[in-house]
Scaffold this motif. Structure first.
Motif, PDB file in Angstrom:
ATOM      1  N   THR A  86      -3.492 -17.804 -17.316  1.00 15.50           N
ATOM      2  CA  THR A  86      -2.740 -17.137 -16.257  1.00 15.50           C
ATOM      3  C   THR A  86      -1.238 -17.323 -16.454  1.00 15.50           C
ATOM      4  OG1 THR A  86      -4.544 -17.527 -14.691  1.00 15.50           O
ATOM      5  CG2 THR A  86      -2.396 -16.964 -13.766  1.00 15.50           C
ATOM      6  N   PRO A  87      -0.463 -16.240 -16.500  1.00  9.76           N
ATOM      7  CA  PRO A  87       0.998 -16.370 -16.626  1.00  9.76           C
ATOM      8  C   PRO A  87       1.612 -17.034 -15.391  1.00  9.76           C
ATOM      9  CG  PRO A  87       0.272 -14.145 -17.196  1.00  9.76           C
ATOM     10  CD  PRO A  87      -0.898 -14.838 -16.554  1.00  9.76           C
ATOM     11  N   MET A  88       2.830 -17.546 -15.556  1.00  5.26           N
ATOM     12  CA  MET A  88       3.552 -18.152 -14.448  1.00  5.26           C
ATOM     13  C   MET A  88       5.021 -17.754 -14.503  1.00  5.26           C
ATOM     14  SD  MET A  88       3.775 -22.115 -13.163  1.00  5.26           S
ATOM     15  CE  MET A  88       4.835 -22.659 -14.481  1.00  5.26           C
ATOM     16  N   ILE A  89       5.553 -17.371 -13.347  1.00 10.47           N
ATOM     17  CA  ILE A  89       6.943 -16.910 -13.267  1.00 10.47           C
ATOM     18  C   ILE A  89       7.681 -17.558 -12.101  1.00 10.47           C
ATOM     19  CG2 ILE A  89       6.555 -14.718 -14.448  1.00 10.47           C
ATOM     20  CD1 ILE A  89       6.356 -13.459 -11.596  1.00 10.47           C
TER      21      ILE A  89
ATOM     22  N   ALA B 158      -5.879 -20.201 -12.213  1.00 11.99           N
ATOM     23  CA  ALA B 158      -5.768 -19.081 -11.277  1.00 11.99           C
ATOM     24  C   ALA B 158      -4.839 -19.397 -10.118  1.00 11.99           C
ATOM     25  CB  ALA B 158      -7.154 -18.710 -10.752  1.00 11.99           C
ATOM     26  N   GLU B 159      -4.686 -20.692  -9.788  1.00 14.46           N
ATOM     27  CA  GLU B 159      -3.827 -21.074  -8.667  1.00 14.46           C
ATOM     28  C   GLU B 159      -2.358 -20.699  -8.889  1.00 14.46           C
ATOM     29  OE1 GLU B 159      -3.919 -24.466 -11.561  1.00 14.46           O
ATOM     30  OE2 GLU B 159      -5.459 -23.221 -10.610  1.00 14.46           O
ATOM     31  N   ARG B 160      -2.003 -20.341 -10.129  1.00 11.19           N
ATOM     32  CA  ARG B 160      -0.632 -19.899 -10.375  1.00 11.19           C
ATOM     33  C   ARG B 160      -0.292 -18.626  -9.613  1.00 11.19           C
ATOM     34  NH1 ARG B 160      -0.380 -21.122 -16.900  1.00 11.19           N
ATOM     35  NH2 ARG B 160      -0.099 -23.382 -16.700  1.00 11.19           N
ATOM     36  N   LEU B 161      -1.320 -17.909  -9.166  1.00 16.04           N
ATOM     37  CA  LEU B 161      -1.058 -16.740  -8.331  1.00 16.04           C
ATOM     38  C   LEU B 161      -0.207 -17.129  -7.127  1.00 16.04           C
ATOM     39  CD1 LEU B 161      -1.438 -13.832  -7.401  1.00 16.04           C
ATOM     40  CD2 LEU B 161      -3.615 -14.539  -6.360  1.00 16.04           C
ATOM     41  N   VAL B 162      -0.496 -18.267  -6.526  1.00 17.14           N
ATOM     42  CA  VAL B 162       0.256 -18.705  -5.349  1.00 17.14           C
ATOM     43  C   VAL B 162       1.723 -18.946  -5.716  1.00 17.14           C
ATOM     44  CG1 VAL B 162       0.387 -20.378  -3.484  1.00 17.14           C
ATOM     45  CG2 VAL B 162      -1.835 -19.773  -4.463  1.00 17.14           C
ATOM     46  N   LEU B 163       1.955 -19.627  -6.841  1.00 13.89           N
ATOM     47  CA  LEU B 163       3.320 -19.878  -7.297  1.00 13.89           C
ATOM     48  C   LEU B 163       4.033 -18.564  -7.589  1.00 13.89           C
ATOM     49  CD1 LEU B 163       2.275 -22.740  -9.690  1.00 13.89           C
ATOM     50  CD2 LEU B 163       3.763 -23.067  -7.717  1.00 13.89           C
ATOM     51  N   ASN B 164       3.333 -17.630  -8.210  1.00 17.34           N
ATOM     52  CA  ASN B 164       3.949 -16.345  -8.536  1.00 17.34           C
ATOM     53  C   ASN B 164       4.257 -15.537  -7.279  1.00 17.34           C
ATOM     54  OD1 ASN B 164       3.699 -16.995 -11.252  1.00 17.34           O
ATOM     55  ND2 ASN B 164       1.717 -15.989 -11.463  1.00 17.34           N
ATOM     56  N   LEU B 165       3.394 -15.653  -6.262  1.00 13.95           N
ATOM     57  CA  LEU B 165       3.677 -14.970  -5.001  1.00 13.95           C
ATOM     58  C   LEU B 165       4.871 -15.596  -4.281  1.00 13.95           C
ATOM     59  CD1 LEU B 165       0.038 -14.360  -3.742  1.00 13.95           C
ATOM     60  CD2 LEU B 165       1.697 -12.616  -4.445  1.00 13.95           C
TER      61      LEU B 165
ATOM     62  N   LEU C 131       4.137 -25.568  -4.889  1.00 13.05           N
ATOM     63  CA  LEU C 131       3.141 -26.457  -5.485  1.00 13.05           C
ATOM     64  C   LEU C 131       2.134 -26.927  -4.443  1.00 13.05           C
ATOM     65  CD1 LEU C 131       5.276 -28.650  -7.927  1.00 13.05           C
ATOM     66  CD2 LEU C 131       3.373 -27.144  -8.565  1.00 13.05           C
ATOM     67  N   GLY C 132       2.620 -27.238  -3.241  1.00 15.77           N
ATOM     68  CA  GLY C 132       1.707 -27.651  -2.176  1.00 15.77           C
ATOM     69  C   GLY C 132       0.698 -26.574  -1.845  1.00 15.77           C
ATOM     70  N   ASP C 133       1.152 -25.324  -1.809  1.00 15.36           N
ATOM     71  CA  ASP C 133       0.234 -24.219  -1.536  1.00 15.36           C
ATOM     72  C   ASP C 133      -0.734 -24.001  -2.696  1.00 15.36           C
ATOM     73  OD1 ASP C 133       1.278 -23.775   0.946  1.00 15.36           O
ATOM     74  OD2 ASP C 133       2.409 -21.967   0.419  1.00 15.36           O
ATOM     75  N   ALA C 134      -0.262 -24.199  -3.928  1.00 11.95           N
ATOM     76  CA  ALA C 134      -1.148 -24.058  -5.083  1.00 11.95           C
ATOM     77  C   ALA C 134      -2.267 -25.094  -5.031  1.00 11.95           C
ATOM     78  CB  ALA C 134      -0.356 -24.191  -6.387  1.00 11.95           C
ATOM     79  N   ILE C 135      -1.952 -26.316  -4.606  1.00  9.94           N
ATOM     80  CA  ILE C 135      -2.964 -27.358  -4.455  1.00  9.94           C
ATOM     81  C   ILE C 135      -3.972 -26.956  -3.386  1.00  9.94           C
ATOM     82  CG2 ILE C 135      -3.348 -29.742  -3.702  1.00  9.94           C
ATOM     83  CD1 ILE C 135      -0.619 -30.405  -4.964  1.00  9.94           C
ATOM     84  N   ALA C 136      -3.457 -26.413  -2.272  1.00  9.97           N
ATOM     85  CA  ALA C 136      -4.351 -25.984  -1.188  1.00  9.97           C
ATOM     86  C   ALA C 136      -5.275 -24.866  -1.668  1.00  9.97           C
ATOM     87  CB  ALA C 136      -3.529 -25.528   0.012  1.00  9.97           C
TER      88      ALA C 136
END
Length: 306
Positions: free
Chosen positions: A181-184, A266-273, A291-296
């Motif tokens: 999964t890409p990350m931006i 897949a949790e990188r979606l949260v970081l990207n959003l 990061l906190g939301d990605a963990i959640a």
């Protein structure tokens, strides 16, 4: 794909250090050996992984000295190993990558986002001492290594590729994640999309992504198309989420990952959003909150095997 890192000789004297499975903190690097000297492209996240890379390279090149090293961007998985390079190695990066490395906050005080906490084996960052704004050409012996910035933020603010025009080899850094999964989060969604056309202009024979397996030139267009579809998915998800008044985490929870569901991290979606929301609002991203939301979203700490 083997689970062990491998030094792959792509063409004579040009090497890729490929570390499966390319997930959090497990990056790729590379090297160019010509004229009895080496130009390095990135290091690794930990001292252990960097030593494996440098030892394999030393054996492959007969102990050729590493005169120059390039950092493709500021993230620790590509730069913490700088500390293990010989004192005489000159490290080169985009000016904003140098700034970012000097401002690194993870090595000394790693957030509890990853489990287990990485054993860095490095006490302090070592920043590049030579920086550029647009482009710089390095040489391993007589072989040119052209290092270029796209001109805008994408994966980060200071991304660079290393291009070998004589061999058609392109080291993309994290502008390309292959089968990961890409990350931006520290870059730009619009810039990440723009970078795909910029990358396509190289027409390489072989590509070394920042994470994941090597890409044959014949497959590069499809890899870039997959990135485009993912970034457009992020953009649509962000637009829907903002219209609904959802947080980035809520938007991610409502989203159907579709063709991207089987990609690692897949949790990188949260970081990207979080990045897409911040860009739309014209504000700085809150990385700690992201990061906190990605963990959640992940249901616990992020997988880390460094």
């Amino acid at each position: 794909m083997t689970s062990e890192p491998q030094l792959q000789e792509l063409v004579p004297g040009v090497f890729a250090w490929i570390q499966p499975d390319g997930t959090w903190w497990i990056n790729n690097a590379g090297a160019v050996h010509s004229g009895g000297e080496v130009v390095l492209v990135d290091t690794c996240a930990t001292a252990r992984r960097t030593r494996l890379f440098l030892d394999a390279l030393d054996a492959a090149t007969g102990g050729a000295p590493i005169r120059l090293a390039v950092n493709t961007h500021l993230h620790g998985d590509h730069v913490y190993g700088n500390a293990l390079l010989p004192d005489e190695t000159v490290i080169v990066a985009h000016e904003r990558t140098r700034q970012g490395i000097l401002q690194d906050f993870i090595l000394a005080n790693t957030p509890p986002a990853w489990s287990p906490t990485p054993e860095w084996g490095v006490d302090a960052v070592r920043a590049p001492t030579v920086s550029f704004r647009d482009e710089i050409t390095l040489h391993a012996g007589g072989k040119p290594v052209v290092v270029r910035h796209p001109g805008y933020a994408a994966h980060t603010v200071g991304d660079a590729v290393a291009w070998l025009p004589e061999d058609g080899v392109l080291f993309t850094g994290d502008l390309v994640f292959h089968q990961v999964t890409p990350m931006i989060a520290m870059g730009s969604l619009d810039g990440a999309l723009r970078s795909l056309d910029w990358l396509a202009g190289y027409e390489p024979s072989v590509v070394v992504p920042g994470h994941g397996p090597v890409v044959p030139g014949t497959a590069f267009a499809e890899v870039l198309d997959a990135h485009r579809r993912y970034y457009e998915f992020v953009a649509r998800t962000a637009e829907t989420g903002r219209d609904q008044g959802w947080t980035p985490l809520e938007a991610a929870t409502h989203a159907d990952l579709g063709e991207f569901a089987d990609l690692p991290d897949a949790e990188r979606l949260v970081l990207n959003l979080h990045r897409a929301y911040a860009d739309a609002d014209g504000v700085e991203i809150n990385i700690a909150a992201a990061l906190g939301d990605a963990i959640a979203y992940n249901g616990g700490p992020l997988s880390c095997a460094v």
